[in-house]
Design a protein around this motif. Structure first.
Motif, PDB file in Angstrom:
ATOM      1  N   SER B  23       0.818  -1.210   0.000  1.00 15.51           N
ATOM      2  CA  SER B  23       0.000   0.000   0.000  1.00 15.51           C
ATOM      3  C   SER B  23       0.857   1.267   0.000  1.00 15.51           C
ATOM      4  CB  SER B  23      -0.981  -0.043   1.166  1.00 15.51           C
ATOM      5  OG  SER B  23      -0.688   0.944   2.109  1.00 15.51           O
ATOM      6  N   ILE B  24       2.010   1.214   0.675  1.00 18.52           N
ATOM      7  CA  ILE B  24       2.865   2.408   0.711  1.00 18.52           C
ATOM      8  C   ILE B  24       3.303   2.805  -0.693  1.00 18.52           C
ATOM      9  CG2 ILE B  24       5.199   3.166   1.330  1.00 18.52           C
ATOM     10  CD1 ILE B  24       4.705   1.889   4.046  1.00 18.52           C
ATOM     11  N   ILE B  25       3.712   1.808  -1.474  1.00 18.15           N
ATOM     12  CA  ILE B  25       4.145   2.124  -2.834  1.00 18.15           C
ATOM     13  C   ILE B  25       2.959   2.546  -3.694  1.00 18.15           C
ATOM     14  CG2 ILE B  25       5.084   1.157  -4.966  1.00 18.15           C
ATOM     15  CD1 ILE B  25       7.030  -0.401  -3.349  1.00 18.15           C
ATOM     16  N   PHE B  26       1.846   1.801  -3.547  1.00 13.32           N
ATOM     17  CA  PHE B  26       0.695   2.113  -4.385  1.00 13.32           C
ATOM     18  C   PHE B  26       0.152   3.508  -4.088  1.00 13.32           C
ATOM     19  CE2 PHE B  26      -3.777   2.241  -5.509  1.00 13.32           C
ATOM     20  CZ  PHE B  26      -3.720   1.810  -6.827  1.00 13.32           C
ATOM     21  N   ALA B  27       0.097   3.836  -2.791  1.00 13.98           N
ATOM     22  CA  ALA B  27      -0.484   5.118  -2.418  1.00 13.98           C
ATOM     23  C   ALA B  27       0.279   6.283  -3.035  1.00 13.98           C
ATOM     24  CB  ALA B  27      -0.508   5.248  -0.899  1.00 13.98           C
ATOM     25  N   THR B  28       1.607   6.198  -3.066  1.00  9.42           N
ATOM     26  CA  THR B  28       2.356   7.336  -3.600  1.00  9.42           C
ATOM     27  C   THR B  28       2.547   7.275  -5.106  1.00  9.42           C
ATOM     28  OG1 THR B  28       4.349   6.186  -2.933  1.00  9.42           O
ATOM     29  CG2 THR B  28       3.632   8.007  -1.538  1.00  9.42           C
ATOM     30  N   THR B  29       2.668   6.067  -5.680  1.00 13.24           N
ATOM     31  CA  THR B  29       3.050   5.997  -7.092  1.00 13.24           C
ATOM     32  C   THR B  29       1.967   5.442  -8.003  1.00 13.24           C
ATOM     33  OG1 THR B  29       3.901   3.775  -6.874  1.00 13.24           O
ATOM     34  CG2 THR B  29       5.438   5.566  -6.414  1.00 13.24           C
ATOM     35  N   ASN B  30       0.876   4.894  -7.433  1.00 12.31           N
ATOM     36  CA  ASN B  30      -0.149   4.215  -8.226  1.00 12.31           C
ATOM     37  C   ASN B  30       0.364   2.961  -8.910  1.00 12.31           C
ATOM     38  OD1 ASN B  30      -2.607   5.466  -7.864  1.00 12.31           O
ATOM     39  ND2 ASN B  30      -1.955   7.209  -9.119  1.00 12.31           N
ATOM     40  N   ILE B  31       1.459   2.422  -8.373  1.00  8.17           N
ATOM     41  CA  ILE B  31       2.015   1.205  -8.969  1.00  8.17           C
ATOM     42  C   ILE B  31       1.906   0.071  -7.958  1.00  8.17           C
ATOM     43  CG2 ILE B  31       4.225   0.111  -9.520  1.00  8.17           C
ATOM     44  CD1 ILE B  31       4.948   2.607 -10.994  1.00  8.17           C
ATOM     45  N   LEU B  84      10.421   5.757 -16.704  1.00 10.68           N
ATOM     46  CA  LEU B  84       9.134   5.540 -17.351  1.00 10.68           C
ATOM     47  C   LEU B  84       8.069   6.428 -16.768  1.00 10.68           C
ATOM     48  CD1 LEU B  84       9.514   1.771 -17.101  1.00 10.68           C
ATOM     49  CD2 LEU B  84       9.149   2.939 -19.258  1.00 10.68           C
ATOM     50  N   GLN B  85       8.471   7.605 -16.314  1.00  9.24           N
ATOM     51  CA  GLN B  85       7.517   8.398 -15.575  1.00  9.24           C
ATOM     52  C   GLN B  85       6.280   8.732 -16.404  1.00  9.24           C
ATOM     53  OE1 GLN B  85       9.253  11.749 -13.288  1.00  9.24           O
ATOM     54  NE2 GLN B  85       9.265  10.031 -11.889  1.00  9.24           N
ATOM     55  N   ARG B  86       6.473   8.796 -17.680  1.00  8.72           N
ATOM     56  CA  ARG B  86       5.335   9.161 -18.503  1.00  8.72           C
ATOM     57  C   ARG B  86       4.607   7.938 -19.067  1.00  8.72           C
ATOM     58  NH1 ARG B  86       9.274  11.930 -19.734  1.00  8.72           N
ATOM     59  NH2 ARG B  86       9.531  13.914 -18.662  1.00  8.72           N
ATOM     60  N   VAL B  87       5.076   6.769 -18.674  1.00 11.05           N
ATOM     61  CA  VAL B  87       4.419   5.547 -19.146  1.00 11.05           C
ATOM     62  C   VAL B  87       3.294   5.198 -18.185  1.00 11.05           C
ATOM     63  CG1 VAL B  87       4.761   3.095 -19.577  1.00 11.05           C
ATOM     64  CG2 VAL B  87       6.534   4.733 -20.186  1.00 11.05           C
ATOM     65  N   ASP B  88       2.252   4.528 -18.688  1.00 13.63           N
ATOM     66  CA  ASP B  88       1.117   4.284 -17.791  1.00 13.63           C
ATOM     67  C   ASP B  88       1.421   3.177 -16.784  1.00 13.63           C
ATOM     68  OD1 ASP B  88      -1.164   1.867 -18.861  1.00 13.63           O
ATOM     69  OD2 ASP B  88       0.866   2.118 -19.678  1.00 13.63           O
ATOM     70  N   PRO B  89       0.707   3.179 -15.661  1.00 11.61           N
ATOM     71  CA  PRO B  89       1.001   2.254 -14.567  1.00 11.61           C
ATOM     72  C   PRO B  89       0.945   0.782 -14.983  1.00 11.61           C
ATOM     73  CG  PRO B  89      -0.549   3.923 -13.838  1.00 11.61           C
ATOM     74  CD  PRO B  89      -0.378   4.103 -15.308  1.00 11.61           C
ATOM     75  N   ASN B  90       0.157   0.446 -15.996  1.00  6.58           N
ATOM     76  CA  ASN B  90       0.074  -0.958 -16.404  1.00  6.58           C
ATOM     77  C   ASN B  90       1.414  -1.489 -16.886  1.00  6.58           C
ATOM     78  OD1 ASN B  90      -2.603  -1.126 -15.812  1.00  6.58           O
ATOM     79  ND2 ASN B  90      -3.221  -0.339 -17.814  1.00  6.58           N
ATOM     80  N   THR B  91       2.145  -0.641 -17.623  1.00  8.22           N
ATOM     81  CA  THR B  91       3.469  -1.045 -18.074  1.00  8.22           C
ATOM     82  C   THR B  91       4.366  -1.270 -16.866  1.00  8.22           C
ATOM     83  OG1 THR B  91       3.087   0.447 -19.886  1.00  8.22           O
ATOM     84  CG2 THR B  91       5.288  -0.471 -19.699  1.00  8.22           C
ATOM     85  N   ALA B  92       4.230  -0.383 -15.877  1.00  6.38           N
ATOM     86  CA  ALA B  92       5.052  -0.506 -14.685  1.00  6.38           C
ATOM     87  C   ALA B  92       4.744  -1.801 -13.934  1.00  6.38           C
ATOM     88  CB  ALA B  92       4.844   0.701 -13.780  1.00  6.38           C
ATOM     89  N   PHE B  93       3.463  -2.188 -13.869  1.00  4.98           N
ATOM     90  CA  PHE B  93       3.090  -3.487 -13.266  1.00  4.98           C
ATOM     91  C   PHE B  93       3.907  -4.599 -13.897  1.00  4.98           C
ATOM     92  CE2 PHE B  93      -1.733  -2.535 -12.532  1.00  4.98           C
ATOM     93  CZ  PHE B  93      -1.402  -1.687 -11.501  1.00  4.98           C
ATOM     94  N   MET B  94       3.849  -4.598 -15.237  1.00  4.61           N
ATOM     95  CA  MET B  94       4.509  -5.675 -15.970  1.00  4.61           C
ATOM     96  C   MET B  94       6.004  -5.682 -15.688  1.00  4.61           C
ATOM     97  SD  MET B  94       2.350  -7.513 -17.243  1.00  4.61           S
ATOM     98  CE  MET B  94       3.586  -8.603 -17.941  1.00  4.61           C
ATOM     99  N   LEU B  95       6.564  -4.470 -15.586  1.00  2.00           N
ATOM    100  CA  LEU B  95       8.005  -4.388 -15.334  1.00  2.00           C
ATOM    101  C   LEU B  95       8.355  -4.951 -13.958  1.00  2.00           C
ATOM    102  CD1 LEU B  95       8.694  -0.954 -16.962  1.00  2.00           C
ATOM    103  CD2 LEU B  95       9.710  -3.137 -17.627  1.00  2.00           C
ATOM    104  N   THR B  96       7.517  -4.641 -12.955  1.00  4.40           N
ATOM    105  CA  THR B  96       7.819  -5.190 -11.629  1.00  4.40           C
ATOM    106  C   THR B  96       7.622  -6.702 -11.627  1.00  4.40           C
ATOM    107  OG1 THR B  96       5.569  -4.827 -10.824  1.00  4.40           O
ATOM    108  CG2 THR B  96       7.168  -3.080 -10.409  1.00  4.40           C
ATOM    109  N   LEU B  97       6.620  -7.157 -12.362  1.00  4.35           N
ATOM    110  CA  LEU B  97       6.375  -8.597 -12.462  1.00  4.35           C
ATOM    111  C   LEU B  97       7.588  -9.289 -13.085  1.00  4.35           C
ATOM    112  CD1 LEU B  97       4.029 -10.483 -11.813  1.00  4.35           C
ATOM    113  CD2 LEU B  97       3.327 -10.327 -14.200  1.00  4.35           C
ATOM    114  N   ALA B  98       8.103  -8.691 -14.173  1.00  5.98           N
ATOM    115  CA  ALA B  98       9.276  -9.254 -14.844  1.00  5.98           C
ATOM    116  C   ALA B  98      10.472  -9.273 -13.903  1.00  5.98           C
ATOM    117  CB  ALA B  98       9.595  -8.447 -16.101  1.00  5.98           C
ATOM    118  N   ALA B  99      10.655  -8.174 -13.170  1.00  5.29           N
ATOM    119  CA  ALA B  99      11.774  -8.112 -12.225  1.00  5.29           C
ATOM    120  C   ALA B  99      11.640  -9.222 -11.183  1.00  5.29           C
ATOM    121  CB  ALA B  99      11.810  -6.742 -11.549  1.00  5.29           C
TER     122      ALA B  99
END
Lengths: 393, 290
Positions: B23-31, B84-99
């Motif tokens: 929640s801490i990460i999601f609350a501030t970054t929406n990721i 990726l600041q200008r990329v939408d959060p869905n891409t960021a989801f995938m990136l964290t999943l890949a990591a």
């Protein structure tokens, strides 16, 4: 002049070739050839340790036999293949070993599904299909004549283990209310069925049956129900990691009743994971504790095993490795008697009797392809100071 | 029943820690940082290697583990956000999943596929009995440690200037930036706090689950589900979600057996979200602003 020149041109390579042929034929004289034995097992992936144990044990025996003159001068050689946890791969490996390499005998994978997959190939090719690891009844049922004629099994069966555990809990531990804990896989369900039947045979009923998923880590709810049912012993049927969780949860709960388990938890990982919580657990085993044996033959094997595997002193040799070792000697005896003819070899194997290094008797007849005989052949060992020993009772 | 409630609370407290770090990460970054479970795993394996295998003093092992997860979280944050600041959060989801998948497989290569026993740093002794319930050091220790940690984070977010800046950023990134908050610093900070909580969860849960390369997947999934159940954007909601999830797991398997537990649990989960899509304690954006 011209002819002479041509002859000279071909002379040097020709000479080389001739010498080469001569050398090759000298180095492998036609009267001494390798006798090939196939082995399939999980050599990588999550079950790798079983296959590696098998190879190590087989190679110790093969090296000893070869050093002592082999099979009438011919050397034994093992071709090992890795089928991981993939039955299709096990089948392909068996095909290669039987039809390409022409092995005289085949040691099947320790995993039941892989074992069954290769069994179709080996028995069609009429190659003795030797089982030294798998205890699952289905690969070679105990009923007379029920086993495939080319399949031979040296270890004990799951149903025998279940019966022995039930007898031990009732007769030796004097348990009146026995709880069962089994996982929700095929192994666990099969164990539950066998245990219930065995208890019924003894005129006992199960006090409570509890199941769980392989990913569960907290067994408090199940153990609490077992305590509510006033059980005085728990027979588990699952793998080492799960029993480790169970005995640790029991310790946290302060639940102090005897725990029994199938042969799967003789593996060292169980004792390593559970630590002191494993103390006192009773386990069905295919032989008397090789670990506290003073027999020089056993000790010699254990010493070689330790050198080869660099294994921890306490954690002891897994008993299935002793079975693989015995199996090679048993096979070698038959090979010495009848040679390489597959049909004759099969006949020799199904009319054989062999005593293993720990004193275990394997007897085969055309009607009985399981070397051991019944629940009486199952031993009970107990965890003491992290090792497996023969219990006092 | 009492024993199941206690063990449910113990496991639930750990889920709560993980839920809070989601929640801490999601609350501030929406990721949603799907690599979080693997961060727990890495912390656990680092602690195992230093404290158990190499026999370092416990404190040194803990410090190195903390350092490692902080570094790791910094890299995760670089991957998911900075570039990726200008990329939408869905891409960021995938990136964290890949990591996460990469971390999982790397751990398999380094530590192998077998689980390892992990010592309880809090002690294993049974302290006292309430009826038949045996209360042990490990169980009480986990609950106390988790509550303390979560209280500190909660206090930090609500009472300190930096914490308030974090809340402000979560509500409106542009406005926060306009009043002089260094948004990037806030992002880095939230990843770091989240990683520290994950490391704490690792130390607390490993004596129960054993340390293995695959331990992160399960705790990550359950922590995430718990956060959704409570509230992904409200720290306190996520904490309660974690405790509820642990309790429900234990009580359902006590009453109906372990095979019925997961279907029932996730059925309840779906029902809750159908009635209240933001989670039990979730607030809509307007409620949060008010």
């Amino acid at each position: 002049m011209k002819r002479m020149f041509l002859w000279e041109k071909g002379f040097i390579p020709g000479l080389f070739f001739g010498v080469l042929v001569l050398l090759l034929s000298l180095s492998t004289p036609s009267w001494a050839k390798d006798i090939l034995i196939g082995l399939d097992g999980p050599l990588s992936g999550p079950a790798a340790s079983f296959g590696l144990d098998a190879i190590n044990a087989v190679n110790i025996a093969v090296d000893e036999i070869n050093a002592a003159g082999g099979i009438k001068g011919d050397k034994l050689k093992v071709i090992a293949k890795d089928s991981m946890q993939d039955p299709t791969k096990a089948r392909a490996n068996a095909e290669e070993l039987v039809y390409k390499d022409g092995v005289v005998a085949f040691f099947a994978s320790t995993l039941t599904t892989n074992n069954l997959a290769s069994l179709e190939v080996t028995t069609k090719g009429k190659v003795p299909h030797i089982i030294a690891g798998t205890t699952s009844d289905v690969v070679c049922p105990a009923a007379p004549g029920a086993c495939n004629p080319y399949v031979f099994r040296l270890p004990i069966l799951n149903s025998w283990q279940a019966e022995k555990l039930a007898i031990y809990a009732v007769k030796n531990l004097k348990a009146k209310r026995i709880a069962l804990m089994y996982d929700s896989t095929g192994y666990g369900l099969d164990g539950k069925k066998n245990l219930e039947a065995s208890l019924q045979k003894l005129g006992e009923k199960t006090a409570i049956s509890e199941t769980f998923n392989m990913s569960d880590v907290d067994f408090t709810p199940q153990l609490q129900r077992i305590r509510d049912a006033k059980a005085d012993a728990i027979i588990t049927w699952t793998l080492g990691v799960q029993v480790a969780h169970i005995v640790q949860s029991m310790k946290r709960l302060g639940l102090n009743i005897p725990v029994l388990g199938s042969e799967a938890i003789t593996e060292a990982g169980f004792r390593k994971l559970a630590g002191p919580a494993a103390e006192g657990v009773y386990i069905a085993d295919r032989m008397a504790s090789a670990y506290d044996s003073r027999d020089p033959k056993v000790q010699a094997f254990v010493k070689k095993w330790r050198e080869r595997t660099k294994m921890d002193e306490k954690l002891a040799v897994p008993s299935w490795s002793v079975t693989y070792y015995d199996a090679v000697y048993w096979l070698a005896e038959a090979l010495k008697k009848v040679g390489l003819d597959r049909e004759k070899l099969k006949d020799a194997l199904e009319n054989s009797s062999y005593t293993g290094i720990t004193g275990i008797q394997y007897t085969f007849t055309p009607q009985k392809h399981n070397g051991r005989s019944g629940p009486e052949a199952v031993y009970i060992v107990q965890v003491k100071d992290g090792a497996l020993v023969t219990p006092k009772q | 029943m009492l024993e199941s409630i206690f063990s449910g609370l113990v496991i639930g407290a750990i889920y709560a820690l993980v839920a809070l770090s989601f929640s801490i990460i999601f609350a501030t970054t929406n990721i949603v940082n799907f690599a979080l479970g693997e961060v727990v795993m890495v912390a656990c394996m680092m602690a195992l290697t230093t404290i158990v295998t190499m026999q370092w003093p416990v404190l040194a092992g803990i410090l190195l583990t903390i350092l490692a997860v902080l570094l790791l979280s910094y890299f995760l944050q670089l991957i998911a956000l900075k570039r990726l600041q200008r990329v939408d959060p869905n891409t960021a989801f995938m990136l964290t999943l890949a990591a996460g998948i990469i971390l999982n497989n790397a751990a398999l290569l380094i530590w192998g596929d077998k689980p390892f026993p992990f010592p309880s740093l809090l002690g294993e002794r049974i302290i006292f009995h309430i009826g038949r319930l045996a209360v042990n050091q490990q169980g009480i220790g986990v609950i106390v440690a988790a509550i303390l940690l979560m209280a500190v984070v909660d206090w930090f977010q609500r009472k300190t200037l930096i914490g308030k800046a974090m809340v402000a950023t979560s509500l409106d990134r542009e406005a926060a930036s306009a009043v002089g908050i260094n948004v990037n610093l806030i992002y880095t900070l939230s990843f770091a706090i989240s990683a520290l909580l994950a490391a704490a969860a690792a130390f607390l849960i490993a004596p129960f689950t054993f340390a293995s390369y695959y331990m992160g997947t399960d705790i990550g999934l359950k922590g995430f589900a718990a956060a959704i159940l409570g509230s992904l954007s409200q720290g306190r909601g996520a904490i309660v979600g974690g405790l509820l999830f642990g309790l429900a797991e234990a009580i359902l398997s006590y009453l109906f057996g372990s095979n019925a537990r997961d279907p029932l649990l996730y059925l309840a989960f779906i029902l809750v979200l159908m009635v209240k899509p933001t989670g039990l304690f979730g607030l809509s954006r307007w409620q949060r602003l008010a």
